[in-house]
Design a protein around this motif. Structure first.
Motif, PDB file in Angstrom:
ATOM      1  N   PHE A  97       0.863  -1.184   0.000  1.00  0.00           N
ATOM      2  CA  PHE A  97       0.000   0.000   0.000  1.00  0.00           C
ATOM      3  C   PHE A  97       0.895   1.228   0.000  1.00  0.00           C
ATOM      4  O   PHE A  97       1.808   1.331   0.821  1.00  0.00           O
ATOM      5  CB  PHE A  97      -0.889  -0.008   1.251  1.00  0.00           C
ATOM      6  N   ARG A  98       0.664   2.142  -0.938  1.00  0.00           N
ATOM      7  CA  ARG A  98       1.402   3.402  -0.988  1.00  0.00           C
ATOM      8  C   ARG A  98       0.416   4.522  -0.665  1.00  0.00           C
ATOM      9  O   ARG A  98      -0.427   4.889  -1.492  1.00  0.00           O
ATOM     10  CB  ARG A  98       2.031   3.614  -2.362  1.00  0.00           C
ATOM     11  N   PRO A  99       0.478   5.064   0.570  1.00  0.00           N
ATOM     12  CA  PRO A  99      -0.497   6.070   0.990  1.00  0.00           C
ATOM     13  C   PRO A  99      -0.290   7.413   0.300  1.00  0.00           C
ATOM     14  O   PRO A  99       0.833   7.772  -0.067  1.00  0.00           O
ATOM     15  CB  PRO A  99      -0.240   6.199   2.496  1.00  0.00           C
ATOM     16  N   ASP A 100      -1.399   8.151   0.138  1.00  0.00           N
ATOM     17  CA  ASP A 100      -1.336   9.500  -0.419  1.00  0.00           C
ATOM     18  C   ASP A 100      -0.731  10.475   0.586  1.00  0.00           C
ATOM     19  O   ASP A 100      -0.154  11.481   0.201  1.00  0.00           O
ATOM     20  CB  ASP A 100      -2.733   9.983  -0.821  1.00  0.00           C
ATOM     21  N   GLU A 101      -0.918  10.187   1.879  1.00  0.00           N
ATOM     22  CA  GLU A 101      -0.342  11.022   2.931  1.00  0.00           C
ATOM     23  C   GLU A 101       0.197  10.128   4.044  1.00  0.00           C
ATOM     24  O   GLU A 101      -0.293   9.029   4.253  1.00  0.00           O
ATOM     25  CB  GLU A 101      -1.363  12.011   3.489  1.00  0.00           C
ATOM     26  N   ILE A 102       1.209  10.611   4.731  1.00  0.00           N
ATOM     27  CA  ILE A 102       1.828   9.844   5.811  1.00  0.00           C
ATOM     28  C   ILE A 102       1.540  10.541   7.130  1.00  0.00           C
ATOM     29  O   ILE A 102       1.830  11.728   7.274  1.00  0.00           O
ATOM     30  CB  ILE A 102       3.352   9.721   5.598  1.00  0.00           C
ATOM     31  N   THR A 103       0.932   9.801   8.072  1.00  0.00           N
ATOM     32  CA  THR A 103       0.642  10.350   9.393  1.00  0.00           C
ATOM     33  C   THR A 103       1.365   9.526  10.447  1.00  0.00           C
ATOM     34  O   THR A 103       1.798   8.405  10.185  1.00  0.00           O
ATOM     35  CB  THR A 103      -0.872  10.320   9.682  1.00  0.00           C
ATOM     36  N   THR A 104       1.447  10.088  11.645  1.00  0.00           N
ATOM     37  CA  THR A 104       2.059   9.361  12.760  1.00  0.00           C
ATOM     38  C   THR A 104       1.267   8.096  13.064  1.00  0.00           C
ATOM     39  O   THR A 104       1.845   7.043  13.309  1.00  0.00           O
ATOM     40  CB  THR A 104       2.132  10.258  14.008  1.00  0.00           C
ATOM     41  N   ASP A 105      -0.064   8.193  13.030  1.00  0.00           N
ATOM     42  CA  ASP A 105      -0.903   7.015  13.279  1.00  0.00           C
ATOM     43  C   ASP A 105      -0.643   5.930  12.248  1.00  0.00           C
ATOM     44  O   ASP A 105      -0.614   4.741  12.583  1.00  0.00           O
ATOM     45  CB  ASP A 105      -2.387   7.386  13.276  1.00  0.00           C
ATOM     46  N   LEU A 106      -0.442   6.320  11.012  1.00  0.00           N
ATOM     47  CA  LEU A 106      -0.147   5.341   9.965  1.00  0.00           C
ATOM     48  C   LEU A 106       1.208   4.682  10.219  1.00  0.00           C
ATOM     49  O   LEU A 106       1.345   3.474  10.081  1.00  0.00           O
ATOM     50  CB  LEU A 106      -0.163   6.000   8.589  1.00  0.00           C
ATOM     51  N   ARG A 107       2.190   5.457  10.613  1.00  0.00           N
ATOM     52  CA  ARG A 107       3.518   4.893  10.910  1.00  0.00           C
ATOM     53  C   ARG A 107       3.470   3.899  12.069  1.00  0.00           C
ATOM     54  O   ARG A 107       4.280   2.984  12.143  1.00  0.00           O
ATOM     55  CB  ARG A 107       4.513   6.004  11.235  1.00  0.00           C
ATOM     56  N   ASN A 108       2.495   4.061  12.977  1.00  0.00           N
ATOM     57  CA  ASN A 108       2.359   3.179  14.135  1.00  0.00           C
ATOM     58  C   ASN A 108       1.327   2.076  13.924  1.00  0.00           C
ATOM     59  O   ASN A 108       1.025   1.324  14.850  1.00  0.00           O
ATOM     60  CB  ASN A 108       1.987   3.995  15.382  1.00  0.00           C
ATOM     61  N   ALA A 109       0.767   1.976  12.723  1.00  0.00           N
ATOM     62  CA  ALA A 109      -0.278   0.987  12.443  1.00  0.00           C
ATOM     63  C   ALA A 109       0.265  -0.432  12.562  1.00  0.00           C
ATOM     64  O   ALA A 109       1.437  -0.682  12.284  1.00  0.00           O
ATOM     65  CB  ALA A 109      -0.847   1.215  11.044  1.00  0.00           C
ATOM     66  N   GLY A 110      -0.604  -1.346  12.963  1.00  0.00           N
ATOM     67  CA  GLY A 110      -0.183  -2.731  13.153  1.00  0.00           C
ATOM     68  C   GLY A 110      -1.180  -3.733  12.627  1.00  0.00           C
ATOM     69  O   GLY A 110      -1.232  -4.036  11.450  1.00  0.00           O
ATOM     70  N   GLU A 111      -2.023  -4.246  13.520  1.00  0.00           N
ATOM     71  CA  GLU A 111      -2.926  -5.345  13.173  1.00  0.00           C
ATOM     72  C   GLU A 111      -4.380  -4.908  13.146  1.00  0.00           C
ATOM     73  O   GLU A 111      -4.766  -3.935  13.771  1.00  0.00           O
ATOM     74  CB  GLU A 111      -2.775  -6.470  14.193  1.00  0.00           C
ATOM     75  N   GLY A 112      -5.177  -5.695  12.419  1.00  0.00           N
ATOM     76  CA  GLY A 112      -6.623  -5.521  12.408  1.00  0.00           C
ATOM     77  C   GLY A 112      -7.130  -4.291  11.684  1.00  0.00           C
ATOM     78  O   GLY A 112      -8.143  -3.725  12.053  1.00  0.00           O
ATOM     79  N   LEU A 113      -6.456  -3.886  10.618  1.00  0.00           N
ATOM     80  CA  LEU A 113      -6.886  -2.734   9.834  1.00  0.00           C
ATOM     81  C   LEU A 113      -7.832  -3.186   8.730  1.00  0.00           C
ATOM     82  O   LEU A 113      -7.816  -4.339   8.315  1.00  0.00           O
ATOM     83  CB  LEU A 113      -5.670  -2.040   9.220  1.00  0.00           C
TER      84      LEU A 113
END
Length: 93
Positions: free
Chosen positions: A40-56
């Motif tokens: 997945f290549r996100p359009d924007e990068i957030t802190t929450d995205l950098r910390n994402a893990g399981e169950g998305l």
């Protein structure tokens, strides 16, 4: 049912935040429909995205949704991130 999908998608984080971007997904040759992964290549990068893990939740066009885990992240350019995903539900493509 197809074995690959490349195109637009929306990744919903555990806190409900939605990140749009582009995905490239495929089923694993030996895994059947439940074995799938991709990037997945996100359009924007957030802190929450950098910390994402399981169950998305990964939503593809036409309301096709699958559950995914983040298995890795790597910087492509100064402003781009490539996220590796592994499916936890039947493939939504």
């Amino acid at each position: 049912m197809t074995t690959t999908y490349s195109g637009p998608a929306k990744l919903t984080l555990v806190d409900g935040a939605c990140i749009t971007g582009m995905v490239s997904l495929s089923t694993n040759q030996r895994g059947g429909l439940n074995g799938w992964s991709g990037t997945f290549r996100p359009d924007e990068i957030t802190t929450d995205l950098r910390n994402a893990g399981e169950g998305l939740q990964l939503e593809l066009p036409y309301d096709r949704v699958g559950t995914v885990d983040v298995t890795g992240m790597r910087k492509l350019l100064a402003t781009q991130l490539l996220i590796s995903l592994t499916g936890r539900s039947p493939a939504p493509f």
